[in-house]
Design an enzyme around this catalytic site. Structure first.
Site, PDB file in Angstrom:
ATOM      1  N   SER A   1       0.808  -1.220   0.000  1.00  0.00           N
ATOM      2  CA  SER A   1       0.000   0.000   0.000  1.00  0.00           C
ATOM      3  C   SER A   1       0.845   1.275   0.000  1.00  0.00           C
ATOM      4  O   SER A   1       0.301   2.368   0.092  1.00  0.00           O
ATOM      5  CB  SER A   1      -0.923   0.000   1.228  1.00  0.00           C
ATOM      6  OG  SER A   1      -0.172  -0.273   2.403  1.00  0.00           O
TER       7      SER A   1
ATOM      8  N   THR B   1      -1.947   3.557   4.040  1.00  0.00           N
ATOM      9  CA  THR B   1      -0.947   4.617   4.034  1.00  0.00           C
ATOM     10  C   THR B   1      -0.007   4.566   5.239  1.00  0.00           C
ATOM     11  O   THR B   1      -0.443   4.298   6.354  1.00  0.00           O
ATOM     12  CB  THR B   1      -1.696   5.968   4.121  1.00  0.00           C
ATOM     13  OG1 THR B   1      -2.636   5.998   3.071  1.00  0.00           O
ATOM     14  CG2 THR B   1      -0.762   7.140   4.055  1.00  0.00           C
TER      15      THR B   1
ATOM     16  N   THR C   1       1.786   6.956   0.211  1.00  0.00           N
ATOM     17  CA  THR C   1       0.824   5.902  -0.130  1.00  0.00           C
ATOM     18  C   THR C   1       0.847   5.593  -1.618  1.00  0.00           C
ATOM     19  O   THR C   1       1.256   6.429  -2.432  1.00  0.00           O
ATOM     20  CB  THR C   1      -0.607   6.355   0.257  1.00  0.00           C
ATOM     21  OG1 THR C   1      -1.498   5.253   0.187  1.00  0.00           O
ATOM     22  CG2 THR C   1      -1.111   7.455  -0.654  1.00  0.00           C
TER      23      THR C   1
ATOM     24  N   ARG D   1      -6.915   9.367  -9.718  1.00  0.00           N
ATOM     25  CA  ARG D   1      -7.458   9.656  -8.381  1.00  0.00           C
ATOM     26  C   ARG D   1      -6.323   9.952  -7.391  1.00  0.00           C
ATOM     27  O   ARG D   1      -5.335   9.240  -7.320  1.00  0.00           O
ATOM     28  CB  ARG D   1      -8.286   8.462  -7.904  1.00  0.00           C
ATOM     29  CG  ARG D   1      -8.872   8.607  -6.499  1.00  0.00           C
ATOM     30  CD  ARG D   1      -7.997   7.982  -5.457  1.00  0.00           C
ATOM     31  NE  ARG D   1      -8.626   7.913  -4.138  1.00  0.00           N
ATOM     32  CZ  ARG D   1      -7.990   7.629  -3.022  1.00  0.00           C
ATOM     33  NH1 ARG D   1      -6.700   7.358  -3.060  1.00  0.00           N
ATOM     34  NH2 ARG D   1      -8.625   7.581  -1.872  1.00  0.00           N
TER      35      ARG D   1
ATOM     36  N   THR E   1      -4.693   7.598   7.900  1.00  0.00           N
ATOM     37  CA  THR E   1      -4.652   6.440   7.008  1.00  0.00           C
ATOM     38  C   THR E   1      -6.086   5.988   6.765  1.00  0.00           C
ATOM     39  O   THR E   1      -6.976   6.305   7.541  1.00  0.00           O
ATOM     40  CB  THR E   1      -3.813   5.303   7.623  1.00  0.00           C
ATOM     41  OG1 THR E   1      -3.737   4.218   6.683  1.00  0.00           O
ATOM     42  CG2 THR E   1      -4.399   4.781   8.915  1.00  0.00           C
ATOM     43  N   GLY E   2      -6.302   5.282   5.680  1.00  0.00           N
ATOM     44  CA  GLY E   2      -7.645   4.780   5.383  1.00  0.00           C
ATOM     45  C   GLY E   2      -8.250   5.450   4.163  1.00  0.00           C
ATOM     46  O   GLY E   2      -7.535   6.023   3.332  1.00  0.00           O
TER      47      GLY E   2
HETATM   48  N1  GLY Z   1      -5.291   7.171   2.535  1.00  0.00           N
HETATM   49  C1  GLY Z   1      -4.825   6.828   1.278  1.00  0.00           C
HETATM   50  C2  GLY Z   1      -5.710   7.126   0.168  1.00  0.00           C
HETATM   51  O1  GLY Z   1      -6.917   7.112   0.331  1.00  0.00           O
HETATM   52  O2  GLY Z   1      -5.202   7.361  -0.913  1.00  0.00           O
END
Ligand code: GLY
Length: 321
Positions: free
Chosen positions: A44, A181, A199, A209, A232-233
């Protein structure tokens, strides 16, 4: 050092000895992030990150020490060290954020070496996902096969040949049902704060994106007068509340880190229609050295590193246990 997820020791243990010798917090967080970005078993972040819808990996990262000292890059597709490039943007340009071709041209001019980011493991997972879109409600996702969080992948998806959900090597080394992340906060021996966030973004995202991680105030915010926070998330729900900025502002007004994180997660809960695969967690470190982490759902762990070493721990609290 306070770092998201169980891969924290991978970076913190490399960077912490220099901090113990009086090193600078910014050097520490960049060093730790660089080590994690280079580890191909972490699917990730950096090399080995899971790709987008078209099978191409893109990386985002930022660094920060104060409102007037931040750097960020997004949509990096040919360089393995986005955090170092973000630092270079901060130190060698008048700008804060570079993206895409411009960021890569800058990295090339600064002497960073190009790298292949897509590993065989990550390609296998992507191919398996593209070949088996069963059970996916495309209408809900506006015609696209939906991007999925690593969280969901780990829990429900077995890649043929991988032998385990997601990237087998990653799942073996990092046993949480998910990770995401890397966010790293540090306070050095002179009390200076710094943060880094890096990330590969949401697995199988729509190409182009960008989530919260490279956006100052969302994936990371640091203010020497108040504190530091990272996220993170699911980037989309972090972005909607400017999560890291909100936590630092709450700490500025006197909230202990745990209360600042809780109020921010409560905001997420109240203002979004949460999907089952939505997850987010925050780490917070105030200017006095007090710290906490909190997660929306179970599964998140943080790494704390101090003169007693690194410990991977459950978060201070989980909002929706
Ligand atoms: N937290 C990482 C992302 O959504 O790209």
């Amino acid at each position: 050092m306070l770092t998201t997820w169980s891969f924290g020791p991978t970076g913190n243990d490399a960077a912490f000895p220099a901090l113990m010798r009086g090193g600078d917090a910014l050097d520490g967080v960049v060093h730790a992030a660089t080590v994690i970005e280079a580890d191909p078993t972490i699917d990730s972040v950096g090399v080995g990150g899971l790709p987008d819808y078209d099978g191409r990996v893109s990386l985002d990262a930022c660094v920060m020490t104060d409102p007037n000292r931040a750097g960020a890059v997004a949509f990096i597709r040919h360089y393995a060290n986005p955090t170092q490039i973000a630092r270079r943007v901060m130190e060698k340009t008048i700008h804060v954020t570079l993206v895409g071709d411009g960021a890569e041209d800058f990295a090339g001019r600064e002497g960073f070496a190009r790298a292949e980011l897509l590993t065989q493991d990550a390609r296998r997972v992507w191919e398996a996902w593209r070949n088996d879109p069963s059970g996916i409600d495309r209408d809900k996702y506006k015609g696209w096969i939906p991007p999925r969080n690593v969280e969901e992948l780990r829990g429900s998806f077995v890649a043929p040949g991988a032998g385990a959900p997601g990237n087998a090597a990653s799942a073996k080394r990092f046993p949480e049902p998910h990770h995401d992340t890397v966010g790293i906060l540090a306070m050095d021996s002179r009390g200076r704060l710094a943060g880094a966030c890096s990330t590969s973004g949401m697995a199988f995202k729509v190409p182009g994106r960008v989530g919260d991680s490279p956006i100052i105030g969302q994936g990371l915010y640091v203010d020497q007068e108040a504190g530091a926070a990272c996220a993170t998330g699911t980037g989309e729900i972090i972005t909607g509340v400017c999560g890291s900025f909100l936590i630092v502002e709450l700490m500025r007004r006197g909230a202990p880190p745990v209360d600042a994180v809780r109020e921010t997660l409560e905001r997420v809960r109240k203002r979004f229609t949460l999907l089952e695969d939505h997850q987010t967690a925050f780490c917070a470190l105030d200017r006095h050295g007090r710290w906490a982490s909190g997660a929306l759902r179970p599964g998140f762990r943080h790494t704390i590193t101090d003169d007693a070493g690194s410990r991977v721990e459950d978060p201070t609290f989980v909002l929706l246990p």
